[in-house]
Design a protein around this motif. Structure first.
Motif, PDB file in Angstrom:
ATOM      1  N   ILE A  54     -71.745   8.924 -74.964  1.00 11.98           N
ATOM      2  CA  ILE A  54     -71.025   7.844 -74.284  1.00 11.98           C
ATOM      3  C   ILE A  54     -69.725   7.510 -75.012  1.00 11.98           C
ATOM      4  CG2 ILE A  54     -71.136   5.412 -73.587  1.00 11.98           C
ATOM      5  CD1 ILE A  54     -72.792   7.408 -71.847  1.00 11.98           C
ATOM      6  N   ASP A  55     -69.741   7.584 -76.325  1.00 12.07           N
ATOM      7  CA  ASP A  55     -68.514   7.338 -77.086  1.00 12.07           C
ATOM      8  C   ASP A  55     -67.462   8.401 -76.789  1.00 12.07           C
ATOM      9  OD1 ASP A  55     -69.724   5.113 -78.205  1.00 12.07           O
ATOM     10  OD2 ASP A  55     -70.327   6.174 -80.037  1.00 12.07           O
ATOM     11  N   ILE A  56     -67.893   9.648 -76.644  1.00  9.83           N
ATOM     12  CA  ILE A  56     -66.970  10.731 -76.292  1.00  9.83           C
ATOM     13  C   ILE A  56     -66.432  10.512 -74.879  1.00  9.83           C
ATOM     14  CG2 ILE A  56     -66.731  13.220 -75.898  1.00  9.83           C
ATOM     15  CD1 ILE A  56     -68.888  13.627 -78.078  1.00  9.83           C
ATOM     16  N   LEU A  57     -67.307  10.153 -73.941  1.00  9.69           N
ATOM     17  CA  LEU A  57     -66.868   9.900 -72.569  1.00  9.69           C
ATOM     18  C   LEU A  57     -65.870   8.750 -72.494  1.00  9.69           C
ATOM     19  CD1 LEU A  57     -70.236  10.418 -70.702  1.00  9.69           C
ATOM     20  CD2 LEU A  57     -68.193  11.861 -70.549  1.00  9.69           C
ATOM     21  N   THR A  58     -66.051   7.755 -73.320  1.00 10.88           N
ATOM     22  CA  THR A  58     -65.090   6.642 -73.369  1.00 10.88           C
ATOM     23  C   THR A  58     -63.718   7.144 -73.794  1.00 10.88           C
ATOM     24  OG1 THR A  58     -66.855   5.059 -73.848  1.00 10.88           O
ATOM     25  CG2 THR A  58     -64.605   4.406 -74.440  1.00 10.88           C
ATOM     26  N   GLN A  59     -63.704   8.032 -74.783  1.00  9.40           N
ATOM     27  CA  GLN A  59     -62.437   8.610 -75.245  1.00  9.40           C
ATOM     28  C   GLN A  59     -61.832   9.532 -74.187  1.00  9.40           C
ATOM     29  OE1 GLN A  59     -60.717   7.732 -77.831  1.00  9.40           O
ATOM     30  NE2 GLN A  59     -59.097   9.228 -77.568  1.00  9.40           N
ATOM     31  N   VAL A  60     -62.663  10.277 -73.460  1.00 11.80           N
ATOM     32  CA  VAL A  60     -62.171  11.118 -72.357  1.00 11.80           C
ATOM     33  C   VAL A  60     -61.482  10.246 -71.319  1.00 11.80           C
ATOM     34  CG1 VAL A  60     -62.870  12.567 -70.407  1.00 11.80           C
ATOM     35  CG2 VAL A  60     -63.813  13.006 -72.672  1.00 11.80           C
ATOM     36  N   SER A  61     -62.113   9.130 -70.991  1.00 10.28           N
ATOM     37  CA  SER A  61     -61.532   8.213 -70.008  1.00 10.28           C
ATOM     38  C   SER A  61     -60.175   7.686 -70.475  1.00 10.28           C
ATOM     39  CB  SER A  61     -62.497   7.052 -69.755  1.00 10.28           C
ATOM     40  OG  SER A  61     -61.939   6.138 -68.857  1.00 10.28           O
ATOM     41  N   ALA A  62     -60.093   7.301 -71.733  1.00  8.73           N
ATOM     42  CA  ALA A  62     -58.824   6.796 -72.278  1.00  8.73           C
ATOM     43  C   ALA A  62     -57.745   7.870 -72.241  1.00  8.73           C
ATOM     44  CB  ALA A  62     -59.029   6.295 -73.706  1.00  8.73           C
ATOM     45  N   SER A  63     -58.110   9.096 -72.583  1.00 12.64           N
ATOM     46  CA  SER A  63     -57.142  10.200 -72.564  1.00 12.64           C
ATOM     47  C   SER A  63     -56.680  10.505 -71.147  1.00 12.64           C
ATOM     48  CB  SER A  63     -57.765  11.459 -73.185  1.00 12.64           C
ATOM     49  OG  SER A  63     -58.155  11.215 -74.502  1.00 12.64           O
ATOM     50  N   THR A  64     -57.610  10.481 -70.205  1.00 12.54           N
ATOM     51  CA  THR A  64     -57.283  10.719 -68.802  1.00 12.54           C
ATOM     52  C   THR A  64     -56.329   9.660 -68.286  1.00 12.54           C
ATOM     53  OG1 THR A  64     -59.412  11.794 -68.439  1.00 12.54           O
ATOM     54  CG2 THR A  64     -58.264  10.979 -66.486  1.00 12.54           C
ATOM     55  N   LYS A  65     -56.613   8.411 -68.588  1.00 11.36           N
ATOM     56  CA  LYS A  65     -55.739   7.306 -68.147  1.00 11.36           C
ATOM     57  C   LYS A  65     -54.352   7.432 -68.765  1.00 11.36           C
ATOM     58  CE  LYS A  65     -58.695   5.180 -65.589  1.00 11.36           C
ATOM     59  NZ  LYS A  65     -58.615   5.364 -64.159  1.00 11.36           N
ATOM     60  N   ALA A  66     -54.285   7.852 -70.020  1.00  8.46           N
ATOM     61  CA  ALA A  66     -52.981   8.022 -70.672  1.00  8.46           C
ATOM     62  C   ALA A  66     -52.164   9.103 -69.976  1.00  8.46           C
ATOM     63  CB  ALA A  66     -53.177   8.358 -72.154  1.00  8.46           C
ATOM     64  N   LEU A  67     -52.793  10.219 -69.608  1.00  9.82           N
ATOM     65  CA  LEU A  67     -52.092  11.285 -68.891  1.00  9.82           C
ATOM     66  C   LEU A  67     -51.669  10.826 -67.495  1.00  9.82           C
ATOM     67  CD1 LEU A  67     -53.992  14.547 -69.839  1.00  9.82           C
ATOM     68  CD2 LEU A  67     -51.556  14.075 -70.149  1.00  9.82           C
TER      69      LEU A  67
END
Length: 126
Positions: free
Chosen positions: A69-82
């Protein structure tokens, strides 16, 4: 990969711009620039480097067996940044290239609007 040597290719068809798949410049200059984003190029590169750091952080998290879940949270943040970067780039394209084509009139405005519409459609598919 560095941001200066990255090459983006489309899997859905020719590259943006001319019919032969070559990018088309906004004002008749070289396809290499200047473009609507050129005045903010340094800011964009800084932002992309930050996003690159987020992606490297993801790699590190996986390597260190961090909780899913911590990794998925970071994936979400990276996706939003892009996505945010893409929207800013699109806005600059509309203000620079599409507005210039509108001033010139003729078929060029139709081509630029079609090009922008296709880019928006690709962004919405992600």
């Amino acid at each position: 990969m560095t941001t200066t040597d990255a090459t983006v290719t489309s899997t859905t068809g020719p590259a943006e711009g001319g019919p032969a798949g070559t990018p088309e410049a906004c004002h008749g200059e070289s396809p290499a620039g200047p473009h609507g984003y050129s005045p903010q190029k340094d800011q964009h590169l800084k932002r992309l480097r930050r996003i690159e750091g987020q992606i490297r952080g993801l790699q590190r998290m996986v390597d260190e067996d961090v909780y899913c879940i911590d990794i998925l949270t970071q994936v979400s943040a990276s996706t939003k940044a892009l996505q945010s970067f893409a929207l800013q780039l699109l806005q600059e394209h509309l203000r620079h290239c599409v507005a210039d084509a509108a001033r010139k009139g003729g078929d060029e405005i139709d081509a630029k609007v079609e090009e922008a519409s296709a880019a928006i459609a690709r962004l919405l598919r992600t």
